[in-house]
Design a protein around this motif. Structure first.
Motif, PDB file in Angstrom:
ATOM      1  N   LEU A  84       0.881  -1.174   0.000  1.00 44.65           N
ATOM      2  CA  LEU A  84       0.000   0.000   0.000  1.00 44.65           C
ATOM      3  C   LEU A  84       0.910   1.213   0.000  1.00 44.65           C
ATOM      4  N   ALA A  85       0.774   2.060  -0.987  1.00 43.33           N
ATOM      5  CA  ALA A  85       1.647   3.232  -1.080  1.00 43.33           C
ATOM      6  C   ALA A  85       0.853   4.438  -1.553  1.00 43.33           C
ATOM      7  N   ILE A  86       0.997   5.539  -0.839  1.00 40.89           N
ATOM      8  CA  ILE A  86       0.304   6.788  -1.174  1.00 40.89           C
ATOM      9  C   ILE A  86       1.351   7.897  -1.217  1.00 40.89           C
ATOM     10  N   ALA A 129      -7.400   8.133   3.177  1.00 43.01           N
ATOM     11  CA  ALA A 129      -7.460   7.193   2.038  1.00 43.01           C
ATOM     12  C   ALA A 129      -6.888   5.825   2.410  1.00 43.01           C
ATOM     13  N   GLY A 130      -5.794   5.821   3.168  1.00 38.57           N
ATOM     14  CA  GLY A 130      -5.196   4.544   3.567  1.00 38.57           C
ATOM     15  C   GLY A 130      -6.174   3.711   4.375  1.00 38.57           C
ATOM     16  N   VAL A 143       3.608  -7.450   5.675  1.00 37.83           N
ATOM     17  CA  VAL A 143       4.889  -7.047   6.244  1.00 37.83           C
ATOM     18  C   VAL A 143       4.900  -5.527   6.291  1.00 37.83           C
ATOM     19  N   ALA A 144       4.953  -4.977   7.497  1.00 35.36           N
ATOM     20  CA  ALA A 144       4.963  -3.514   7.652  1.00 35.36           C
ATOM     21  C   ALA A 144       6.394  -2.997   7.517  1.00 35.36           C
ATOM     22  N   VAL A 145       6.565  -1.972   6.659  1.00 30.08           N
ATOM     23  CA  VAL A 145       7.879  -1.344   6.488  1.00 30.08           C
ATOM     24  C   VAL A 145       7.721   0.174   6.617  1.00 30.08           C
ATOM     25  N   PRO A 150       2.536   1.783  13.432  1.00 25.83           N
ATOM     26  CA  PRO A 150       1.415   2.468  14.116  1.00 25.83           C
ATOM     27  C   PRO A 150       0.184   2.643  13.218  1.00 25.83           C
ATOM     28  N   PHE A 151       0.420   2.904  11.921  1.00 26.55           N
ATOM     29  CA  PHE A 151      -0.727   3.003  10.997  1.00 26.55           C
ATOM     30  C   PHE A 151      -1.485   1.689  10.985  1.00 26.55           C
ATOM     31  N   TRP A 152      -0.771   0.580  10.861  1.00 26.17           N
ATOM     32  CA  TRP A 152      -1.447  -0.723  10.778  1.00 26.17           C
ATOM     33  C   TRP A 152      -2.133  -1.067  12.106  1.00 26.17           C
ATOM     34  N   ARG A 203      -3.574   1.014  13.994  1.00 28.20           N
ATOM     35  CA  ARG A 203      -4.849   1.747  13.955  1.00 28.20           C
ATOM     36  C   ARG A 203      -5.882   1.044  13.089  1.00 28.20           C
ATOM     37  N   GLN A 204      -5.397   0.245  12.144  1.00 29.28           N
ATOM     38  CA  GLN A 204      -6.317  -0.510  11.267  1.00 29.28           C
ATOM     39  C   GLN A 204      -6.635  -1.880  11.855  1.00 29.28           C
TER      40      GLN A 204
END
Ligand SMILES: CC(C)(COP(=O)(O)OP(=O)(O)OC[C@H]1O[C@@H](n2cnc3c(N)ncnc32)[C@H](O)[C@@H]1OP(=O)(O)O)[C@@H](O)C(=O)NCCC(=O)NCCS
Length: 167
Positions: free
Chosen positions: A91-93, A102-103, A125-127, A132-134, A136-137
């Motif tokens: 996922l890239a913005i 949007a994310g 895989v969080a990079v 912290p974003f994930w 929250r999701q």
């Protein structure tokens, strides 16, 4: 800025590659990797489109095996039967389009798609310090010593994360 997620098309892949190169400086992947994921599960691939038609983000995802993230920049050849999880490949913005929700919106959409496929979890895989974003999701870090070598290909801060879906 008005932006909305829509289904990714083959003709978007050039812009997807440009966004990837701008956002993932430390994690380059070949354009074939994006094209393969789009061919394998079009419903898992979306782009964030601005009112004028330019793209500001993308996501690629597909059903996959449990706790077995593909190595960075690798082709996967096909989808497993049966799958065990719904894997968020990327996922890239673009920076100027971040912080507007949007994310979070596309993660909610992907959770619906995964649940519709009958899959019990989302995984990734969080990079880029995105843990912290994930969180929250609804994701949590899953410590998997067996994945250490695989995660290393994503960089020192990479973490394997999962989120259970309501059945
Ligand atoms: C991570 C990313 C997709 C988030 O997209 P976004 O559209 O900015 O996220 P949202 O606006 O939906 O943010 C949702 C929430 O997460 C928070 N958040 C977003 N990015 C965050 C981060 N890096 N660290 C901590 N919190 C973050 C927001 O403040 C927001 O909180 P709120 O619900 O209290 O308002 C985007 O920053 C990005 O593309 N980053 C670079 C690529 C990347 O790291 N991708 C993930 C790789 S696995």
């Amino acid at each position: 800025m008005h932006m909305q997620w829509r289904a990714m098309r083959e003709g978007d892949l050039g812009q997807v590659d440009a966004i990837a190169r701008a956002v993932h400086l430390a994690h380059p992947e070949r354009p074939e990797v994006f094209a393969e994921r789009l061919a394998l599960l079009p419903a898992g691939c979306h782009v964030l489109e601005e009112a004028g038609g330019a793209l500001a983000g993308y996501v690629l995802s597909h059903p996959w095996r449990d706790r077995a993230p593909p190595a960075l920049d690798s082709l996967i050849g096909g989808l497993p039967v049966p799958p065990a999880t719904f894997y968020l490949h990327d996922l890239a913005i673009l920076p100027e389009a971040r912080g507007g929700g949007a994310g979070g919106r596309i993660v909610a959409r992907l959770a619906e798609i995964a649940a519709g496929l009958g899959l019990p979890t989302l995984s990734l895989v969080a990079v880029n310090a995105s843990v912290p974003f994930w969180q929250r999701q609804g994701f949590a870090v899953a410590e998997e010593p067996a994945l250490a070598a695989k995660l290393a290909s994503y960089g020192a801060d990479a973490r394997f994360m999962t989120r259970a879906l309501v059945a």
